[in-house]
Design a protein around this motif. Structure first.
Motif, PDB file in Angstrom:
ATOM      1  N   ARG A   1     -49.968 -40.020 -59.862  1.00  0.00           N
ATOM      2  CA  ARG A   1     -49.895 -41.254 -59.122  1.00  0.00           C
ATOM      3  C   ARG A   1     -48.596 -41.897 -59.140  1.00  0.00           C
ATOM      4  N   THR A   2     -47.648 -41.444 -60.498  1.00  0.00           N
ATOM      5  CA  THR A   2     -46.251 -41.878 -60.131  1.00  0.00           C
ATOM      6  C   THR A   2     -45.507 -41.338 -59.104  1.00  0.00           C
ATOM      7  N   LEU A   3     -45.899 -40.101 -59.090  1.00  0.00           N
ATOM      8  CA  LEU A   3     -44.964 -39.275 -57.977  1.00  0.00           C
ATOM      9  C   LEU A   3     -45.352 -39.793 -56.601  1.00  0.00           C
ATOM     10  N   THR A   4     -46.680 -40.229 -56.249  1.00  0.00           N
ATOM     11  CA  THR A   4     -47.020 -40.587 -55.056  1.00  0.00           C
ATOM     12  C   THR A   4     -46.292 -42.299 -55.027  1.00  0.00           C
ATOM     13  N   GLU A   5     -46.219 -43.035 -55.873  1.00  0.00           N
ATOM     14  CA  GLU A   5     -45.853 -44.339 -55.624  1.00  0.00           C
ATOM     15  C   GLU A   5     -44.484 -44.323 -55.735  1.00  0.00           C
ATOM     16  N   ARG A   6     -43.620 -43.409 -56.081  1.00  0.00           N
ATOM     17  CA  ARG A   6     -42.172 -43.540 -56.121  1.00  0.00           C
ATOM     18  C   ARG A   6     -41.634 -42.642 -54.905  1.00  0.00           C
ATOM     19  N   ASN A   7     -42.668 -42.030 -54.022  1.00  0.00           N
ATOM     20  CA  ASN A   7     -42.220 -41.221 -52.775  1.00  0.00           C
ATOM     21  C   ASN A   7     -41.484 -40.057 -53.319  1.00  0.00           C
ATOM     22  N   LYS A   8     -41.986 -39.265 -54.462  1.00  0.00           N
ATOM     23  CA  LYS A   8     -41.394 -38.028 -54.636  1.00  0.00           C
ATOM     24  C   LYS A   8     -42.351 -37.025 -54.128  1.00  0.00           C
ATOM     25  N   TYR A   9     -41.442 -35.706 -54.211  1.00  0.00           N
ATOM     26  CA  TYR A   9     -42.326 -34.712 -53.654  1.00  0.00           C
ATOM     27  C   TYR A   9     -43.730 -34.634 -54.457  1.00  0.00           C
ATOM     28  N   PRO A  10     -44.914 -34.249 -53.872  1.00  0.00           N
ATOM     29  CA  PRO A  10     -46.102 -34.152 -54.645  1.00  0.00           C
ATOM     30  C   PRO A  10     -45.895 -33.096 -55.565  1.00  0.00           C
ATOM     31  N   LEU A  11     -47.018 -33.031 -56.595  1.00  0.00           N
ATOM     32  CA  LEU A  11     -46.748 -32.157 -57.553  1.00  0.00           C
ATOM     33  C   LEU A  11     -46.990 -30.708 -57.170  1.00  0.00           C
ATOM     34  N   MET A  12     -46.305 -29.773 -57.090  1.00  0.00           N
ATOM     35  CA  MET A  12     -46.398 -28.246 -56.549  1.00  0.00           C
ATOM     36  C   MET A  12     -46.489 -27.666 -57.879  1.00  0.00           C
ATOM     37  N   VAL A  13     -47.617 -26.644 -57.811  1.00  0.00           N
ATOM     38  CA  VAL A  13     -47.768 -25.574 -58.999  1.00  0.00           C
ATOM     39  C   VAL A  13     -46.884 -24.429 -58.391  1.00  0.00           C
ATOM     40  N   TRP A  14     -45.541 -24.214 -59.322  1.00  0.00           N
ATOM     41  CA  TRP A  14     -44.648 -22.986 -59.021  1.00  0.00           C
ATOM     42  C   TRP A  14     -45.263 -21.853 -59.629  1.00  0.00           C
TER      43      TRP A  14
ATOM     44  N   GLY B   1     -63.083 -22.769 -64.055  1.00  0.00           N
ATOM     45  CA  GLY B   1     -62.172 -22.392 -64.908  1.00  0.00           C
ATOM     46  C   GLY B   1     -61.112 -21.563 -64.708  1.00  0.00           C
ATOM     47  N   ALA B   2     -60.839 -21.490 -63.310  1.00  0.00           N
ATOM     48  CA  ALA B   2     -59.777 -20.654 -62.693  1.00  0.00           C
ATOM     49  C   ALA B   2     -58.421 -21.481 -62.523  1.00  0.00           C
ATOM     50  N   CYS B   3     -57.143 -20.878 -62.602  1.00  0.00           N
ATOM     51  CA  CYS B   3     -56.264 -21.777 -62.586  1.00  0.00           C
ATOM     52  C   CYS B   3     -55.552 -21.417 -61.150  1.00  0.00           C
ATOM     53  N   PRO B   4     -54.802 -22.540 -60.655  1.00  0.00           N
ATOM     54  CA  PRO B   4     -54.395 -22.419 -59.279  1.00  0.00           C
ATOM     55  C   PRO B   4     -53.361 -21.348 -59.108  1.00  0.00           C
ATOM     56  N   LYS B   5     -53.200 -21.015 -57.775  1.00  0.00           N
ATOM     57  CA  LYS B   5     -51.968 -19.876 -57.443  1.00  0.00           C
ATOM     58  C   LYS B   5     -50.783 -20.705 -57.470  1.00  0.00           C
ATOM     59  N   GLY B   6     -49.942 -20.105 -57.204  1.00  0.00           N
ATOM     60  CA  GLY B   6     -48.369 -20.518 -57.085  1.00  0.00           C
ATOM     61  C   GLY B   6     -48.334 -21.239 -55.722  1.00  0.00           C
ATOM     62  N   HIS B   7     -47.670 -22.337 -55.611  1.00  0.00           N
ATOM     63  CA  HIS B   7     -47.495 -23.337 -54.309  1.00  0.00           C
ATOM     64  C   HIS B   7     -48.721 -23.787 -53.910  1.00  0.00           C
ATOM     65  N   THR B   8     -49.506 -23.955 -54.900  1.00  0.00           N
ATOM     66  CA  THR B   8     -50.658 -24.991 -54.735  1.00  0.00           C
ATOM     67  C   THR B   8     -50.130 -26.439 -54.969  1.00  0.00           C
ATOM     68  N   ILE B   9     -50.442 -27.466 -54.004  1.00  0.00           N
ATOM     69  CA  ILE B   9     -50.096 -28.731 -54.119  1.00  0.00           C
ATOM     70  C   ILE B   9     -51.274 -29.407 -54.659  1.00  0.00           C
ATOM     71  N   ILE B  10     -51.023 -30.254 -55.743  1.00  0.00           N
ATOM     72  CA  ILE B  10     -51.955 -31.173 -56.341  1.00  0.00           C
ATOM     73  C   ILE B  10     -51.866 -32.593 -56.206  1.00  0.00           C
ATOM     74  N   SER B  11     -52.888 -33.264 -55.578  1.00  0.00           N
ATOM     75  CA  SER B  11     -52.773 -34.690 -55.243  1.00  0.00           C
ATOM     76  C   SER B  11     -53.523 -35.342 -56.220  1.00  0.00           C
ATOM     77  N   LEU B  12     -53.155 -36.652 -56.099  1.00  0.00           N
ATOM     78  CA  LEU B  12     -53.795 -37.792 -57.114  1.00  0.00           C
ATOM     79  C   LEU B  12     -55.318 -37.639 -56.789  1.00  0.00           C
ATOM     80  N   GLU B  13     -55.725 -37.470 -55.545  1.00  0.00           N
ATOM     81  CA  GLU B  13     -57.423 -37.260 -55.083  1.00  0.00           C
ATOM     82  C   GLU B  13     -57.867 -36.257 -56.009  1.00  0.00           C
ATOM     83  N   ASP B  14     -56.887 -35.038 -56.145  1.00  0.00           N
ATOM     84  CA  ASP B  14     -57.447 -33.950 -56.580  1.00  0.00           C
ATOM     85  C   ASP B  14     -57.977 -34.152 -57.985  1.00  0.00           C
TER      86      ASP B  14
END
Length: 345
Positions: A169-182, A123-136
């Protein structure tokens, strides 16, 4: 058309570029009108060549040391140094710039790139600058917070989970930056959301001196997508194909109809690069010859650098090389506009 440079007005204080302060509107209004008379600066409606200056996200949250996402660059003071050069560029070229378009990154707490959107098994939230991948997301390392679902998508947690998987998944397929928790930033109603005081002052002065209304553009307020570029969101549709956010067709049309488009702002690796990339896409779809009227102020933008965490300098430089190879002009604000490549005096 005259591309004459003007002196920088005496009110400009370069030493105050890294601080927050109140702009004395009435005083600057009177000064702008007097400055225009003194230097024979006509209203923008008299311009034979329409020059648009796009200023990306020059807000306190990115440009003031100590604020949430200060863009330090490798120099450590990148955004402050950029602010000084940008303001001086505006003042020197007051009679040339027809219109200024500042973008404003605009957020609330419960958005897909902020910590509260995600929780782990405990139930904990990620810290800033955590990258969340499709596998995550697929493996449940990070999942949408039920508290967020109660405030979005009509409380449908399963739908929010489907959106989260679709999104990364869309970010990965479109070669975008991975989702970063800011870290929470550019919060609507907060001081971080406001323009840097020195830039706000320069824009207000330009508006009154040239009788040209500053055209503010809001971006990033949809909770379900990042919105680095002012022209396009990172992901435009949801898992069922529903539209999340439309392209900003009005701004796209306005920029493509300009005779010259100049771009500066923060950060070079993210919102600036993605805005330019989307403009390049729109130019290619309309008329490749339009690409030659785009100018990038390379000394008025810096990349995201968080020492020991992330450094996007190389990605930013690679993007600008790609833009130059495509036909855009990478220039310096300190050089007179009439010396820039492709500018006819």
């Amino acid at each position: 058309m005259s591309l004459r440079q003007l002196p920088v007005p005496p009110h400009f204080d370069a030493g105050a570029a890294g601080r927050v302060w109140r702009v004395p509107y009435q005083e600057r209004s009177e000064g702008a009108k007097a400055w225009a008379r003194r230097h024979n600066v006509p209203p923008a409606t008299a311009d034979r060549m329409h020059v648009s200056l796009v200023i990306v996200d020059c807000q306190n949250t990115f440009c003031i040391p100590g604020f949430e996402l200060f863009v330090a660059g490798r120099s450590g003071m990148g955004a402050v140094e950029d602010t000084v050069r940008l303001c001086e560029f505006i003042y020197r070229n007051l009679a040339v710039i027809s219109e200024i378009v500042p973008t404003l990154d605009t957020h609330t707490a419960m958005q897909i790139f902020h910590p509260v959107f995600w929780i782990d098994a405990a139930g904990a939230c990620p810290k800033g600058h955590t990258i969340i991948s499709l596998e995550d997301v697929e493996n449940g390392v990070w999942k949408p917070n039920p508290a967020v679902a109660r405030n979005a998508l009509e409380g449908d947690l399963q739908r929010l989970q489907r959106h989260a998987e679709h999104y990364v998944r869309t970010l990965t397929e479109r070669n975008k930056y991975p989702l970063m928790v800011w870290p929470y930033h550019a919060m609507l109603g907060g001081i971080g959301h406001a323009l840097v005081s020195a830039v706000e002052e320069a824009l207000f002065f330009h508006c009154l001196a040239r009788s040209s209304q500053t055209r503010f553009e809001i971006k990033g307020d949809n909770p379900l997508t990042e919105h680095y570029s002012v022209l396009h969101p990172e992901v435009r549709t949801g898992p069922e194909g529903e539209t999340i956010v439309q392209r900003d067709t009005g701004l796209i049309r306005r920029l493509l109809d300009s005779d010259m488009v100049i771009i500066a702002g923060q950060a070079k690796s993210h919102c600036v690069a993605w805005t330019i990339d989307d403009l390049l896409t729109e130019v290619r779809a309309r008329d490749l010859r339009l690409i030659e009227k785009v100018y990038l102020l390379e000394d008025c933008t810096s990349p995201v650098v968080v020492p020991g965490v992330v450094d996007f300098t190389d990605e930013a430089e690679a993007a600008f090389r790609r833009f130059a190879d495509a036909g855009m002009h990478v220039v310096r604000s300190t050089d007179p506009i009439d010396t820039w490549p492709g500018v006819a005096v």
